[in-house]
Design a protein around this motif. Structure first.
Motif, PDB file in Angstrom:
ATOM      1  N   GLN A 172       3.541  -6.672 -14.895  1.00 42.37           N
ATOM      2  CA  GLN A 172       2.653  -7.210 -13.853  1.00 42.37           C
ATOM      3  C   GLN A 172       2.805  -8.579 -13.587  1.00 42.37           C
ATOM      4  N   LYS A 173       2.488  -9.368 -14.982  1.00 45.89           N
ATOM      5  CA  LYS A 173       2.415 -10.912 -14.806  1.00 45.89           C
ATOM      6  C   LYS A 173       3.656 -11.523 -14.107  1.00 45.89           C
ATOM      7  N   THR A 174       4.862 -10.780 -14.377  1.00 48.98           N
ATOM      8  CA  THR A 174       6.223 -11.399 -13.640  1.00 48.98           C
ATOM      9  C   THR A 174       6.144 -11.080 -12.096  1.00 48.98           C
ATOM     10  N   LEU A 175       5.524  -9.814 -11.830  1.00 45.88           N
ATOM     11  CA  LEU A 175       5.701  -9.511 -10.315  1.00 45.88           C
ATOM     12  C   LEU A 175       4.493 -10.263  -9.685  1.00 45.88           C
ATOM     13  N   ASP A 176       3.363 -10.651 -10.183  1.00 44.43           N
ATOM     14  CA  ASP A 176       2.379 -11.648  -9.883  1.00 44.43           C
ATOM     15  C   ASP A 176       3.034 -13.023  -9.113  1.00 44.43           C
ATOM     16  N   ASN A 177       4.038 -13.207  -9.656  1.00 41.43           N
ATOM     17  CA  ASN A 177       4.650 -14.572  -9.229  1.00 41.43           C
ATOM     18  C   ASN A 177       5.340 -14.455  -7.914  1.00 41.43           C
ATOM     19  N   TYR A 178       5.420 -13.324  -7.421  1.00 40.44           N
ATOM     20  CA  TYR A 178       6.078 -13.175  -5.903  1.00 40.44           C
ATOM     21  C   TYR A 178       5.338 -12.542  -4.954  1.00 40.44           C
ATOM     22  N   SER A 179       4.569 -13.552  -4.340  1.00 36.14           N
ATOM     23  CA  SER A 179       3.483 -12.893  -3.426  1.00 36.14           C
ATOM     24  C   SER A 179       3.917 -12.122  -2.277  1.00 36.14           C
ATOM     25  N   ALA A 180       4.903 -12.302  -1.677  1.00 33.45           N
ATOM     26  CA  ALA A 180       5.465 -11.392  -0.896  1.00 33.45           C
ATOM     27  C   ALA A 180       5.730  -9.989  -1.107  1.00 33.45           C
ATOM     28  N   LEU A 181       6.343  -9.788  -2.248  1.00 37.93           N
ATOM     29  CA  LEU A 181       6.591  -8.707  -2.845  1.00 37.93           C
ATOM     30  C   LEU A 181       5.049  -8.023  -3.227  1.00 37.93           C
ATOM     31  N   CYS A 182       4.317  -8.702  -3.586  1.00 39.22           N
ATOM     32  CA  CYS A 182       2.848  -8.273  -4.044  1.00 39.22           C
ATOM     33  C   CYS A 182       2.153  -7.817  -2.687  1.00 39.22           C
ATOM     34  N   GLU A 183       2.251  -8.547  -1.706  1.00 36.57           N
ATOM     35  CA  GLU A 183       1.569  -8.161  -0.462  1.00 36.57           C
ATOM     36  C   GLU A 183       2.013  -6.835   0.191  1.00 36.57           C
ATOM     37  N   PHE A 184       3.433  -6.779   0.114  1.00 40.47           N
ATOM     38  CA  PHE A 184       4.208  -5.486   0.471  1.00 40.47           C
ATOM     39  C   PHE A 184       3.716  -4.322  -0.203  1.00 40.47           C
ATOM     40  N   LYS A 185       3.627  -4.397  -1.708  1.00 41.54           N
ATOM     41  CA  LYS A 185       3.271  -3.225  -2.612  1.00 41.54           C
ATOM     42  C   LYS A 185       1.785  -2.889  -2.184  1.00 41.54           C
ATOM     43  N   SER A 186       0.973  -3.802  -1.622  1.00 38.17           N
ATOM     44  CA  SER A 186      -0.300  -3.630  -1.419  1.00 38.17           C
ATOM     45  C   SER A 186      -0.341  -2.928   0.007  1.00 38.17           C
ATOM     46  N   LEU A 187       0.629  -3.316   0.790  1.00 38.73           N
ATOM     47  CA  LEU A 187       0.801  -2.623   1.921  1.00 38.73           C
ATOM     48  C   LEU A 187       0.862  -1.283   2.289  1.00 38.73           C
ATOM     49  N   ILE A 188       1.942  -0.863   1.172  1.00 43.82           N
ATOM     50  CA  ILE A 188       2.252   0.551   0.929  1.00 43.82           C
ATOM     51  C   ILE A 188       1.201   1.302   0.424  1.00 43.82           C
ATOM     52  N   GLU A 189       0.754   0.842  -0.848  1.00 40.21           N
ATOM     53  CA  GLU A 189      -0.277   1.884  -1.698  1.00 40.21           C
ATOM     54  C   GLU A 189      -1.822   1.997  -0.910  1.00 40.21           C
ATOM     55  N   THR A 190      -1.783   1.134   0.047  1.00 40.14           N
ATOM     56  CA  THR A 190      -3.313   1.079   0.730  1.00 40.14           C
ATOM     57  C   THR A 190      -3.096   1.906   1.914  1.00 40.14           C
ATOM     58  N   ARG A 191      -1.856   2.427   2.262  1.00 40.18           N
ATOM     59  CA  ARG A 191      -1.763   3.460   3.475  1.00 40.18           C
ATOM     60  C   ARG A 191      -2.775   4.876   3.051  1.00 40.18           C
TER      61      ARG A 191
END
Length: 221
Positions: A172-191
Protein backbone atom coordinates in the motif's frame (compact mmCIF):
# COMPACT_ATOMS: atom_id res chain seq x y z
CA UNK A 1 -39.45 -25.16 -11.02
CA UNK A 2 -36.77 -25.78 -13.65
CA UNK A 3 -33.37 -24.18 -13.12
CA UNK A 4 -32.82 -21.05 -15.20
CA UNK A 5 -29.72 -21.96 -17.20
CA UNK A 6 -29.46 -18.41 -18.58
CA UNK A 7 -28.31 -17.16 -15.17
CA UNK A 8 -24.51 -16.80 -15.40
CA UNK A 9 -22.60 -19.49 -13.55
CA UNK A 10 -18.93 -19.21 -12.54
CA UNK A 11 -16.75 -22.21 -11.72
CA UNK A 12 -13.55 -21.26 -9.93
CA UNK A 13 -11.60 -21.83 -6.76
CA UNK A 14 -12.66 -20.20 -3.49
CA UNK A 15 -10.31 -17.27 -4.12
CA UNK A 16 -10.49 -13.96 -5.98
CA UNK A 17 -7.95 -14.67 -8.70
CA UNK A 18 -8.99 -14.61 -12.34
CA UNK A 19 -12.71 -14.82 -11.50
CA UNK A 20 -12.78 -11.60 -9.50
CA UNK A 21 -13.16 -9.31 -12.52
CA UNK A 22 -16.14 -11.43 -13.62
CA UNK A 23 -17.71 -11.05 -10.19
CA UNK A 24 -17.09 -7.29 -10.14
CA UNK A 25 -18.80 -6.76 -13.51
CA UNK A 26 -21.78 -8.93 -12.57
CA UNK A 27 -22.12 -7.25 -9.19
CA UNK A 28 -21.91 -3.73 -10.60
CA UNK A 29 -24.50 -4.50 -13.28
CA UNK A 30 -26.84 -6.10 -10.71
CA UNK A 31 -26.71 -9.39 -12.62
CA UNK A 32 -27.81 -12.48 -10.72
CA UNK A 33 -25.23 -15.25 -10.91
CA UNK A 34 -24.29 -18.51 -9.24
CA UNK A 35 -20.92 -20.01 -8.43
CA UNK A 36 -19.26 -23.31 -7.83
CA UNK A 37 -16.27 -22.86 -5.55
CA UNK A 38 -13.87 -25.69 -6.35
CA UNK A 39 -11.77 -27.16 -3.53
CA UNK A 40 -8.11 -27.73 -4.33
CA UNK A 41 -8.62 -31.45 -3.69
CA UNK A 42 -11.25 -31.56 -6.46
CA UNK A 43 -8.98 -29.99 -9.07
CA UNK A 44 -7.10 -33.09 -10.35
CA UNK A 45 -10.39 -34.77 -11.32
CA UNK A 46 -11.97 -31.62 -12.72
CA UNK A 47 -9.02 -30.39 -14.78
CA UNK A 48 -9.20 -33.04 -17.58
CA UNK A 49 -12.91 -32.28 -18.14
CA UNK A 50 -12.21 -28.67 -19.16
CA UNK A 51 -11.49 -27.58 -22.72
CA UNK A 52 -8.13 -26.02 -21.83
CA UNK A 53 -7.64 -27.61 -18.43
CA UNK A 54 -8.08 -24.29 -16.66
CA UNK A 55 -10.48 -22.09 -14.72
CA UNK A 56 -12.49 -19.90 -14.56
CA UNK A 57 -15.32 -21.42 -16.52
CA UNK A 58 -18.19 -19.07 -17.36
CA UNK A 59 -21.52 -20.56 -18.41
CA UNK A 60 -24.61 -18.73 -19.62
CA UNK A 61 -27.26 -20.74 -21.41
CA UNK A 62 -25.42 -22.65 -24.14
CA UNK A 63 -22.38 -20.40 -23.88
CA UNK A 64 -19.26 -21.86 -22.24
CA UNK A 65 -16.15 -19.69 -22.00
CA UNK A 66 -12.82 -20.77 -20.50
CA UNK A 67 -10.38 -17.98 -21.28
CA UNK A 68 -10.64 -15.30 -18.58
CA UNK A 69 -9.94 -12.30 -20.82
CA UNK A 70 -12.38 -13.56 -23.43
CA UNK A 71 -14.95 -13.67 -20.62
CA UNK A 72 -14.13 -10.08 -19.63
CA UNK A 73 -14.53 -8.86 -23.21
CA UNK A 74 -17.78 -10.75 -23.63
CA UNK A 75 -19.20 -9.16 -20.50
CA UNK A 76 -17.94 -5.78 -21.66
CA UNK A 77 -19.88 -6.12 -24.90
CA UNK A 78 -22.96 -7.58 -23.27
CA UNK A 79 -23.25 -4.88 -20.62
CA UNK A 80 -22.27 -2.00 -22.93
CA UNK A 81 -18.99 -1.46 -21.09
CA UNK A 82 -16.78 -1.51 -24.19
CA UNK A 83 -16.56 2.21 -24.93
CA UNK A 84 -18.66 4.55 -27.02
CA UNK A 85 -16.66 4.43 -30.27
CA UNK A 86 -14.19 2.38 -32.26
CA UNK A 87 -11.36 4.46 -30.80
CA UNK A 88 -12.63 3.73 -27.29
CA UNK A 89 -12.69 0.01 -28.06
CA UNK A 90 -9.13 0.14 -29.33
CA UNK A 91 -8.07 1.87 -26.12
CA UNK A 92 -9.95 -0.78 -24.12
CA UNK A 93 -7.90 -3.44 -25.90
CA UNK A 94 -4.65 -1.59 -25.19
CA UNK A 95 -5.47 -1.08 -21.52
CA UNK A 96 -6.54 -4.70 -21.15
CA UNK A 97 -3.32 -6.04 -22.68
CA UNK A 98 -1.28 -3.71 -20.50
CA UNK A 99 -2.88 -5.19 -17.42
CA UNK A 100 -2.35 -8.73 -18.69
CA UNK A 101 1.38 -7.98 -18.48
CA UNK A 102 1.08 -6.19 -15.14
CA UNK A 103 -0.99 -8.95 -13.54
CA UNK A 104 1.38 -11.63 -14.84
CA UNK A 105 4.25 -9.71 -13.29
CA UNK A 106 2.85 -9.39 -9.79
CA UNK A 107 1.11 -12.77 -9.90
CA UNK A 108 4.37 -14.38 -10.93
CA UNK A 109 6.11 -12.70 -8.01
CA UNK A 110 3.51 -13.98 -5.55
CA UNK A 111 4.10 -17.56 -6.71
CA UNK A 112 7.91 -17.48 -6.65
CA UNK A 113 9.32 -20.00 -4.15
CA UNK A 114 11.94 -17.39 -3.22
CA UNK A 115 9.30 -14.69 -2.74
CA UNK A 116 10.62 -13.48 0.61
CA UNK A 117 14.14 -12.96 -0.71
CA UNK A 118 13.10 -11.06 -3.86
CA UNK A 119 10.11 -9.03 -2.63
CA UNK A 120 12.25 -6.12 -1.42
CA UNK A 121 13.92 -5.58 -4.80
CA UNK A 122 10.60 -5.86 -6.62
CA UNK A 123 8.93 -3.39 -4.27
CA UNK A 124 11.79 -0.91 -4.51
CA UNK A 125 12.39 -1.03 -8.25
CA UNK A 126 10.09 -2.98 -10.54
CA UNK A 127 6.79 -2.07 -8.89
CA UNK A 128 7.34 1.73 -8.92
CA UNK A 129 8.38 1.61 -12.57
CA UNK A 130 5.25 -0.36 -13.43
CA UNK A 131 2.94 1.97 -11.49
CA UNK A 132 4.55 5.01 -13.09
CA UNK A 133 3.79 3.62 -16.55
CA UNK A 134 0.25 2.71 -15.57
CA UNK A 135 -0.48 6.14 -14.11
CA UNK A 136 0.84 7.74 -17.28
CA UNK A 137 -1.56 5.55 -19.31
CA UNK A 138 -4.48 6.48 -17.04
CA UNK A 139 -3.72 10.19 -17.35
CA UNK A 140 -3.47 9.73 -21.11
CA UNK A 141 -7.25 9.37 -21.26
CA UNK A 142 -7.99 12.77 -22.77
CA UNK A 143 -11.58 12.67 -21.52
CA UNK A 144 -10.12 13.33 -18.05
CA UNK A 145 -12.97 11.33 -16.51
CA UNK A 146 -10.98 9.38 -13.95
CA UNK A 147 -11.68 6.20 -15.90
CA UNK A 148 -9.22 4.44 -18.20
CA UNK A 149 -11.25 4.85 -21.40
CA UNK A 150 -13.41 7.72 -22.58
CA UNK A 151 -15.99 9.44 -20.42
CA UNK A 152 -17.68 6.41 -18.90
CA UNK A 153 -17.05 3.22 -16.96
CA UNK A 154 -15.78 0.30 -19.05
CA UNK A 155 -14.93 -3.31 -18.32
CA UNK A 156 -11.22 -2.52 -18.24
CA UNK A 157 -11.80 -0.34 -15.18
CA UNK A 158 -12.59 -3.52 -13.25
CA UNK A 159 -9.45 -5.20 -14.62
CA UNK A 160 -7.42 -2.18 -13.51
CA UNK A 161 -9.04 -2.07 -10.07
CA UNK A 162 -8.39 -5.77 -9.56
CA UNK A 163 -4.70 -5.35 -10.32
CA UNK A 164 -4.38 -2.34 -8.03
CA UNK A 165 -6.04 -4.31 -5.24
CA UNK A 166 -3.29 -6.91 -5.61
CA UNK A 167 -0.78 -4.07 -5.28
CA UNK A 168 -2.65 -2.76 -2.22
CA UNK A 169 -2.28 -6.11 -0.46
CA UNK A 170 1.43 -6.27 -1.31
CA UNK A 171 2.57 -2.66 -0.84
CA UNK A 172 0.00 0.00 0.00
CA UNK A 173 2.84 2.40 0.78
CA UNK A 174 4.09 2.16 -2.80
CA UNK A 175 0.63 2.58 -4.28
CA UNK A 176 0.12 5.69 -2.13
CA UNK A 177 2.81 7.45 -4.17
CA UNK A 178 0.55 7.45 -7.26
CA UNK A 179 -2.34 9.77 -6.53
CA UNK A 180 -4.19 9.30 -9.82
CA UNK A 181 -4.18 5.52 -9.40
CA UNK A 182 -5.41 5.86 -5.82
CA UNK A 183 -8.19 8.23 -6.87
CA UNK A 184 -9.25 5.80 -9.57
CA UNK A 185 -9.23 2.90 -7.11
CA UNK A 186 -11.47 4.88 -4.75
CA UNK A 187 -13.76 5.82 -7.65
CA UNK A 188 -14.48 2.14 -8.32
CA UNK A 189 -14.69 0.78 -4.79
CA UNK A 190 -17.11 3.49 -3.68
CA UNK A 191 -19.62 2.58 -6.37
CA UNK A 192 -22.60 1.41 -4.27
CA UNK A 193 -22.88 -2.15 -5.60
CA UNK A 194 -19.11 -2.66 -5.55
CA UNK A 195 -18.86 -1.31 -2.00
CA UNK A 196 -21.58 -3.73 -0.95
CA UNK A 197 -19.81 -6.66 -2.62
CA UNK A 198 -16.42 -5.86 -1.10
CA UNK A 199 -17.75 -6.13 2.44
CA UNK A 200 -20.04 -9.10 1.76
CA UNK A 201 -19.53 -12.82 2.25
CA UNK A 202 -19.96 -13.25 -1.51
CA UNK A 203 -16.37 -12.14 -1.94
CA UNK A 204 -13.67 -14.77 -1.36
CA UNK A 205 -11.42 -13.94 1.58
CA UNK A 206 -8.10 -14.54 -0.18
CA UNK A 207 -6.35 -13.46 -3.35
CA UNK A 208 -5.26 -16.95 -4.26
CA UNK A 209 -4.90 -20.47 -2.92
CA UNK A 210 -3.13 -21.28 0.32
CA UNK A 211 -0.02 -22.83 -1.23
CA UNK A 212 0.89 -19.48 -2.84
CA UNK A 213 3.81 -17.83 -0.97
CA UNK A 214 1.89 -14.53 -0.87
CA UNK A 215 -1.84 -13.81 -0.94
CA UNK A 216 -2.95 -17.23 0.24
CA UNK A 217 -4.31 -16.07 3.60
CA UNK A 218 -6.73 -13.31 4.65
CA UNK A 219 -3.83 -11.51 6.32
CA UNK A 220 -1.96 -11.21 3.02
CA UNK A 221 -5.05 -10.42 0.95
Amino acid sequence: MAENTDVPHITYFDVRGRAEVIRLILEDTATNYTERRVAVEEWPALKPTLAFGQLPLYEEGELRLNQSHAIYRYLGRKHKLYGDSELDQVRCDIVQETFVDAQNSIGGLFWRPDFESVRGEYEANELPQMLHRLQKLLLGNTANSGYWVGEHLSYVDFIAWHFLDYVRAFSQKTLDNYSALCEFKSLIETRPRIADYLCSDRRPRTLTVAMCPFGGTPETS
